[in-house]
Scaffold this motif. Sequence first.
Motif, mmCIF file in Angstrom:
data_model
loop_
_atom_site.group_PDB
_atom_site.id
_atom_site.type_symbol
_atom_site.label_atom_id
_atom_site.label_comp_id
_atom_site.label_asym_id
_atom_site.label_seq_id
_atom_site.Cartn_x
_atom_site.Cartn_y
_atom_site.Cartn_z
ATOM 1 N N HIS A 432 0.355 -1.089 0.432
ATOM 2 C CA HIS A 432 -0.126 -0.090 -0.049
ATOM 3 C C HIS A 432 0.671 1.236 -0.373
ATOM 4 O O HIS A 432 1.836 1.343 0.823
ATOM 5 C CB HIS A 432 -1.040 0.542 1.128
ATOM 6 N N LEU A 433 1.275 2.315 -0.954
ATOM 7 C CA LEU A 433 1.650 2.891 -1.204
ATOM 8 C C LEU A 433 0.925 4.103 -1.416
ATOM 9 O O LEU A 433 0.019 5.122 -1.712
ATOM 10 C CB LEU A 433 2.364 3.418 -3.039
ATOM 11 N N PHE A 434 1.721 5.692 -0.607
ATOM 12 C CA PHE A 434 1.319 6.820 -0.351
ATOM 13 C C PHE A 434 2.398 7.773 -0.655
ATOM 14 O O PHE A 434 3.613 8.032 0.373
ATOM 15 C CB PHE A 434 0.514 6.810 1.299
ATOM 16 N N ILE A 435 1.991 8.687 -1.517
ATOM 17 C CA ILE A 435 2.832 9.314 -1.963
ATOM 18 C C ILE A 435 2.610 10.997 -1.211
ATOM 19 O O ILE A 435 1.737 11.099 -1.534
ATOM 20 C CB ILE A 435 3.238 9.844 -3.189
ATOM 21 N N ALA A 436 3.033 11.678 -0.419
ATOM 22 C CA ALA A 436 3.083 12.335 -0.013
ATOM 23 C C ALA A 436 2.995 14.233 -0.382
ATOM 24 O O ALA A 436 2.132 14.791 -0.567
ATOM 25 C CB ALA A 436 3.750 12.983 1.555
ATOM 26 N N PRO A 437 4.414 14.192 -1.026
ATOM 27 C CA PRO A 437 3.581 15.630 -1.911
ATOM 28 C C PRO A 437 2.483 15.903 -3.074
ATOM 29 O O PRO A 437 2.620 14.642 -3.600
ATOM 30 C CB PRO A 437 5.158 15.831 -3.109
ATOM 31 N N THR A 438 1.811 16.597 -3.349
ATOM 32 C CA THR A 438 1.345 17.040 -4.453
ATOM 33 C C THR A 438 1.641 18.078 -5.806
ATOM 34 O O THR A 438 1.363 17.938 -6.680
ATOM 35 C CB THR A 438 0.327 17.801 -4.192
ATOM 36 N N ASP A 439 3.160 18.394 -5.500
ATOM 37 C CA ASP A 439 3.726 18.592 -6.625
ATOM 38 C C ASP A 439 4.619 18.129 -7.846
ATOM 39 O O ASP A 439 5.347 17.048 -7.312
ATOM 40 C CB ASP A 439 4.920 20.183 -6.012
ATOM 41 N N LYS A 440 4.299 17.432 -8.395
ATOM 42 C CA LYS A 440 4.413 17.101 -9.491
ATOM 43 C C LYS A 440 6.207 17.285 -9.757
ATOM 44 O O LYS A 440 6.149 15.941 -10.254
ATOM 45 C CB LYS A 440 3.852 17.570 -10.939
ATOM 46 N N GLN A 441 6.775 17.901 -9.477
ATOM 47 C CA GLN A 441 8.446 18.516 -9.435
ATOM 48 C C GLN A 441 8.610 17.388 -8.159
ATOM 49 O O GLN A 441 10.298 17.172 -8.285
ATOM 50 C CB GLN A 441 8.703 19.497 -9.651
ATOM 51 N N LYS A 442 8.035 16.923 -7.437
ATOM 52 C CA LYS A 442 8.540 16.877 -6.107
ATOM 53 C C LYS A 442 7.876 15.034 -6.202
ATOM 54 O O LYS A 442 8.741 14.433 -5.356
ATOM 55 C CB LYS A 442 8.151 17.272 -4.303
ATOM 56 N N LYS A 443 7.201 15.037 -6.730
ATOM 57 C CA LYS A 443 6.658 13.682 -6.509
ATOM 58 C C LYS A 443 7.310 12.039 -6.748
ATOM 59 O O LYS A 443 7.303 10.797 -6.376
ATOM 60 C CB LYS A 443 4.747 13.174 -7.129
ATOM 61 N N TYR A 444 7.178 12.086 -8.074
ATOM 62 C CA TYR A 444 8.766 11.466 -8.702
ATOM 63 C C TYR A 444 7.837 9.378 -8.524
ATOM 64 O O TYR A 444 8.403 8.857 -8.113
ATOM 65 C CB TYR A 444 10.057 10.965 -7.906
ATOM 66 N N PRO A 445 6.372 9.642 -8.829
ATOM 67 C CA PRO A 445 5.910 8.476 -8.804
ATOM 68 C C PRO A 445 6.476 7.019 -9.580
ATOM 69 O O PRO A 445 6.553 5.870 -9.042
ATOM 70 C CB PRO A 445 4.297 8.649 -9.270
ATOM 71 N N SER A 446 6.587 7.089 -10.806
ATOM 72 C CA SER A 446 7.580 5.830 -11.373
ATOM 73 C C SER A 446 8.561 5.645 -10.673
ATOM 74 O O SER A 446 8.958 4.323 -10.875
ATOM 75 C CB SER A 446 7.429 6.146 -13.091
ATOM 76 N N ILE A 447 9.544 6.596 -10.118
ATOM 77 C CA ILE A 447 10.350 6.013 -9.614
ATOM 78 C C ILE A 447 10.449 5.784 -8.174
ATOM 79 O O ILE A 447 11.368 4.148 -7.972
ATOM 80 C CB ILE A 447 11.874 7.415 -9.347
ATOM 81 N N THR A 448 9.836 5.859 -7.695
ATOM 82 C CA THR A 448 9.087 6.332 -6.237
ATOM 83 C C THR A 448 8.842 4.046 -6.533
ATOM 84 O O THR A 448 9.205 3.683 -5.718
ATOM 85 C CB THR A 448 8.025 7.008 -5.951
ATOM 86 N N THR A 449 7.598 3.707 -6.900
ATOM 87 C CA THR A 449 7.237 2.529 -7.442
ATOM 88 C C THR A 449 8.381 1.534 -8.397
ATOM 89 O O THR A 449 8.461 0.457 -7.646
ATOM 90 C CB THR A 449 5.919 2.775 -8.418
ATOM 91 N N GLN A 450 9.317 2.101 -8.879
ATOM 92 C CA GLN A 450 10.307 1.603 -9.538
ATOM 93 C C GLN A 450 11.124 0.972 -8.279
ATOM 94 O O GLN A 450 12.117 -0.095 -8.448
ATOM 95 C CB GLN A 450 11.514 1.851 -10.615
#
Length: 534
Positions: A432-450
């Motif tokens: 279960h993943l939660f990414i805190a930032p809403t700013d697209k420049q700080k989220k890095y969803p692909s890198i996080t999931t990788q």
Amino acid sequence: MELDTFNNNRSFTALINTYCREFYSWSRYMGVPKYDQPLADQLAKTSCTCHLRFDFSNYDVEIFIPLDYFSDAGEHRFHFPAFERCLQKQEIKTLTFDRFLQLAKQSLIDENESIDKRLLATSDELMPAFAVPKRLFAIKASANIGSFRHIVNSVDDVHATSLVVYCIKSFAAAKGMNDGWATLEWFRKYLELLGCNDLDRLLAIDVFYKPFTTSTLSERKDAGQAEHLPEKYIDEWMEETLVNHLLPLVAQIGKAGLMAEKTLIALIHSHYKNVAEVENNLLAKGIIHCRRFNIKGKLLGDTITYYRSVPNVLHEVFREDVLLNPRWPGPVYFKVFDNEQVTVAIRPFDIDRDLEMVHQWFNSEHAKTIWKMDWPLRELEHFYRTLLPEKWAHAYIGEINGTPTFNFEVYWATRDIVGDYFEVLPTDYGTHLFIAPTDKQKKYPSITTQSIVDWLFAQSKVGRLVGEGAVESMAALMNKIHVGFRLQGVIVMPHKKAHLNFCYREWYWEKFPQNRLIAHEREQIPTDVQLYDK
């Protein structure tokens, strides 16, 4: 300790362990809370750093029992007295045997409409008494395993443990082995004597213990080689031989400090896996492959028959401790993404350092609708104090360029509710993943999931990753599909409607072939990396 107190604690221990085996409304509770002062004051009075907590919130009660020894085999040891707390009035008082039994029976009867509710009336003559379950084991008179021959009731820890220690140490002396190697060899020979479905020949006196009461010995022997094996044979073996026989023996060895229980459980699994493969024995195959099995309930004594479904403890061999029971607070994963100029680090959740931070995250507007953990600090602290010491899940914090950015939980799918909605395997793990930032420049969803997938697939016991994100979160689903997950359909669970999706290593490597070597060539974690402010 006076004899009456000893016998009462012995019966109380047996009752608690019986409830733990038959129900799931309990968990370990770690440490002393910061945001629940009445509970903190009470827990501080005990000498134990961990307690078992029982959730009887339907009856406005929670129970805490000081835990002296946690047993993988289910034969825990406690440090009395225990206490209960009224949730509404916040009153705390000592827990008695009769009170716990009353709550346990209430839970059972509320779940099972076929049981007469009149049994709850403690003054009613129909109320069956709880009896300490007979969990016996025998030490066979044999040159291969030692000359001691005896049967003991394993609930009596002092007697049983002393006997086991005597037998194994005698075996060690005779073979010229140290205690560790002697324990493994002794237990292996014990399993060979036990066989797959013939417990009778191991027991010294049949009249004390008669397993497989619903089938004859000849039927069991034939069943092992039959084309189709009725589930009742598996259930019978798992209850009578595993639960009532082998696991108490495993617990006695563990409590004596001779060998870790999980090592002996793995030896049981290995033994019957070998029997299944070499002899093509269907009973042995059922023993190692069944996810759950049915046992006869014990809370209402022998006068009322009911059955409970329990998980297969032999599947503990597939539980990945690296993920679910990290041993140190430092980083477990670190990687530099050169093209993006980003570093990602993952470390275990630290309740003293991270609780207030994730509380702020979870109470942000974008978290409330999907994550749904916008609880008061007291409730959130309770969640983590029960999650972190558990065996089936663990929480982590992810940092990007040194800044905490995401939170995720790893869970063992076969012990999670999601495992009831597809053909789950014991090598399935989910997050279960939660990414805190809403700013697209700080989220890095692909890198996080990788990074999470890299780390999970680096563990040898992980075979497949499972996702079950809420259908409202299409962004989360698209992010998973981007890294190799494939949608399997929609499932409806009690708490949400979810997209069920899977990912295998090969699917992930198709998307990111450069990451194929990560499982074999882990990057070294720099010793000078500071993942949080000290």
